[in-house]
Design a protein around this motif. Structure first.
Motif, PDB file in Angstrom:
ATOM      1  N   LEU A 150       0.853  -1.184   0.000  1.00  0.00           N
ATOM      2  CA  LEU A 150       0.000   0.000   0.000  1.00  0.00           C
ATOM      3  C   LEU A 150       0.888   1.232   0.000  1.00  0.00           C
ATOM      4  O   LEU A 150       1.715   1.419   0.895  1.00  0.00           O
ATOM      5  N   CYS A 151       0.732   2.072  -1.022  1.00  0.00           N
ATOM      6  CA  CYS A 151       1.558   3.267  -1.186  1.00  0.00           C
ATOM      7  C   CYS A 151       0.757   4.495  -0.778  1.00  0.00           C
ATOM      8  O   CYS A 151      -0.363   4.699  -1.238  1.00  0.00           O
ATOM      9  N   SER A 152       1.327   5.320   0.066  1.00  0.00           N
ATOM     10  CA  SER A 152       0.664   6.574   0.420  1.00  0.00           C
ATOM     11  C   SER A 152       0.720   7.559  -0.741  1.00  0.00           C
ATOM     12  O   SER A 152      -0.180   8.369  -0.940  1.00  0.00           O
ATOM     13  N   GLY A 172       1.279  13.079  -7.832  1.00  0.00           N
ATOM     14  CA  GLY A 172       1.261  11.645  -7.606  1.00  0.00           C
ATOM     15  C   GLY A 172      -0.085  11.194  -7.103  1.00  0.00           C
ATOM     16  O   GLY A 172      -0.814  11.966  -6.466  1.00  0.00           O
ATOM     17  N   GLY A 173      -0.444   9.961  -7.408  1.00  0.00           N
ATOM     18  CA  GLY A 173      -1.700   9.412  -6.921  1.00  0.00           C
ATOM     19  C   GLY A 173      -1.507   8.778  -5.563  1.00  0.00           C
ATOM     20  O   GLY A 173      -0.408   8.712  -5.023  1.00  0.00           O
ATOM     21  N   GLY A 174      -2.587   8.324  -5.017  1.00  0.00           N
ATOM     22  CA  GLY A 174      -2.512   7.633  -3.739  1.00  0.00           C
ATOM     23  C   GLY A 174      -3.546   8.140  -2.751  1.00  0.00           C
ATOM     24  O   GLY A 174      -4.093   9.222  -2.961  1.00  0.00           O
ATOM     25  N   PRO A 175      -3.791   7.324  -1.722  1.00  0.00           N
ATOM     26  CA  PRO A 175      -3.159   6.014  -1.519  1.00  0.00           C
ATOM     27  C   PRO A 175      -3.587   5.007  -2.587  1.00  0.00           C
ATOM     28  O   PRO A 175      -4.690   5.088  -3.114  1.00  0.00           O
ATOM     29  N   ALA A 176      -2.672   4.099  -2.897  1.00  0.00           N
ATOM     30  CA  ALA A 176      -2.930   3.107  -3.934  1.00  0.00           C
ATOM     31  C   ALA A 176      -2.174   1.831  -3.603  1.00  0.00           C
ATOM     32  O   ALA A 176      -1.124   1.865  -2.956  1.00  0.00           O
ATOM     33  N   GLU A 177      -2.679   0.719  -4.059  1.00  0.00           N
ATOM     34  CA  GLU A 177      -2.079  -0.583  -3.806  1.00  0.00           C
ATOM     35  C   GLU A 177      -1.427  -1.095  -5.081  1.00  0.00           C
ATOM     36  O   GLU A 177      -2.022  -1.029  -6.159  1.00  0.00           O
ATOM     37  N   ILE A 178      -0.194  -1.576  -4.972  1.00  0.00           N
ATOM     38  CA  ILE A 178       0.476  -2.165  -6.127  1.00  0.00           C
ATOM     39  C   ILE A 178       0.945  -3.571  -5.770  1.00  0.00           C
ATOM     40  O   ILE A 178       1.243  -3.873  -4.621  1.00  0.00           O
ATOM     41  N   TYR A 203       9.365   2.910 -13.954  1.00  0.00           N
ATOM     42  CA  TYR A 203       9.452   2.565 -12.533  1.00  0.00           C
ATOM     43  C   TYR A 203       8.274   3.159 -11.770  1.00  0.00           C
ATOM     44  O   TYR A 203       7.867   4.299 -12.011  1.00  0.00           O
ATOM     45  N   TRP A 204       7.742   2.348 -10.867  1.00  0.00           N
ATOM     46  CA  TRP A 204       6.802   2.867  -9.875  1.00  0.00           C
ATOM     47  C   TRP A 204       7.627   3.381  -8.702  1.00  0.00           C
ATOM     48  O   TRP A 204       8.553   2.719  -8.235  1.00  0.00           O
ATOM     49  N   GLU A 205       7.279   4.571  -8.210  1.00  0.00           N
ATOM     50  CA  GLU A 205       7.862   5.121  -7.000  1.00  0.00           C
ATOM     51  C   GLU A 205       6.769   5.109  -5.937  1.00  0.00           C
ATOM     52  O   GLU A 205       5.821   5.884  -5.991  1.00  0.00           O
ATOM     53  N   CYS A 206       6.901   4.193  -4.989  1.00  0.00           N
ATOM     54  CA  CYS A 206       5.866   3.951  -3.984  1.00  0.00           C
ATOM     55  C   CYS A 206       6.334   4.503  -2.646  1.00  0.00           C
ATOM     56  O   CYS A 206       7.244   3.956  -2.020  1.00  0.00           O
ATOM     57  N   GLY A 207       5.724   5.604  -2.223  1.00  0.00           N
ATOM     58  CA  GLY A 207       6.050   6.186  -0.937  1.00  0.00           C
ATOM     59  C   GLY A 207       5.285   5.494   0.169  1.00  0.00           C
ATOM     60  O   GLY A 207       4.081   5.265   0.049  1.00  0.00           O
TER      61      GLY A 207
END
Length: 210
Positions: A150-152, A172-178, A203-207
């Protein structure tokens, strides 16, 4: 952004690396980025306010915190990511009139090196924006195994990501699940980010965290 504590099963032990193996990665970095070197263990130290579980760092990244080894794409060849710095110490003098504090640092980057079928690695900077590497440095790398996260904040980019315009905020989008089926690059310390390579080379950058 505060750091999230990942489950121990989500992070792979990236080294007790032998000197020979360590040289393999440094040799690839030296060839792609002359004058740069992978950050050594002695150059990285976390701070208490980073809110990172010391057990995770000590057991899974401490041996080689500037290096993460895994399989970051689908070709099954060994890849690696590294925190690298230049050899020239950059000095910023104190300027009390402009409220500028004195600072010594090295130019640094997070790089990704993908294994090639013919041998060796193809290396690229993940972002063109350089990091200010001070010693000791607060960030470290680790390899994260395939999972759902789960990415904020979630952003997608092509490496190397162009330099950021300081006058324009990043969207950026979010929160989102990858969900990712390959290994991913964990960048932790002063921030908490996972980088996941996609089949199209993006690349996905997941914070993580808030």
């Amino acid at each position: 952004m505060k750091l999230a504590t990942l489950a121990p099963t989500a992070i792979l032990l990236t080294g007790l690396l032998t000197p020979a193996l360590a040289d393999e990665y440094q040799d690839a970095v030296s060839k792609a980025f002359p004058g740069f070197q992978i950050l050594k263990r002695s150059e990285i130290k976390l701070k208490d306010e980073d809110n990172w579980d010391p057990k995770i760092y000590n057991e899974r990244a401490k041996a080689r915190p500037g290096l993460a080894v895994g399989r970051f794409n689908s070709d099954k060849l060994k890849d690696f990511a590294a925190l690298i710095r230049g050899s020239t110490l950059i000095r910023i003098p104190e300027n009390k009139a402009d409220r500028v504090q004195a600072m010594d640092y090295y130019e640094g980057y997070l790089v990704v090196c993908l294994g090639r079928a013919q041998g060796g690695y193809e290396c690229t900077k993940l972002k063109m924006d350089s990091m200010r590497i001070r010693r000791p440095h607060r960030d470290f790398l680790t390899t994260i195994s395939a999972k759902t996260e789960l990415c904020s904040i979630l952003r997608k980019f092509q490496a190397p990501k162009p330099k950021r315009n300081p006058n324009v905020g990043e969207r950026g989008g979010g929160p989102a699940e990858i969900t990712f089926a390959t290994d991913a690059i964990g960048f932790f310390g002063s921030d908490s980010v996972i980088y996941v390579r996609q089949p199209d080379g993006m690349y996905w950058e997941c914070g993580l965290g808030g």
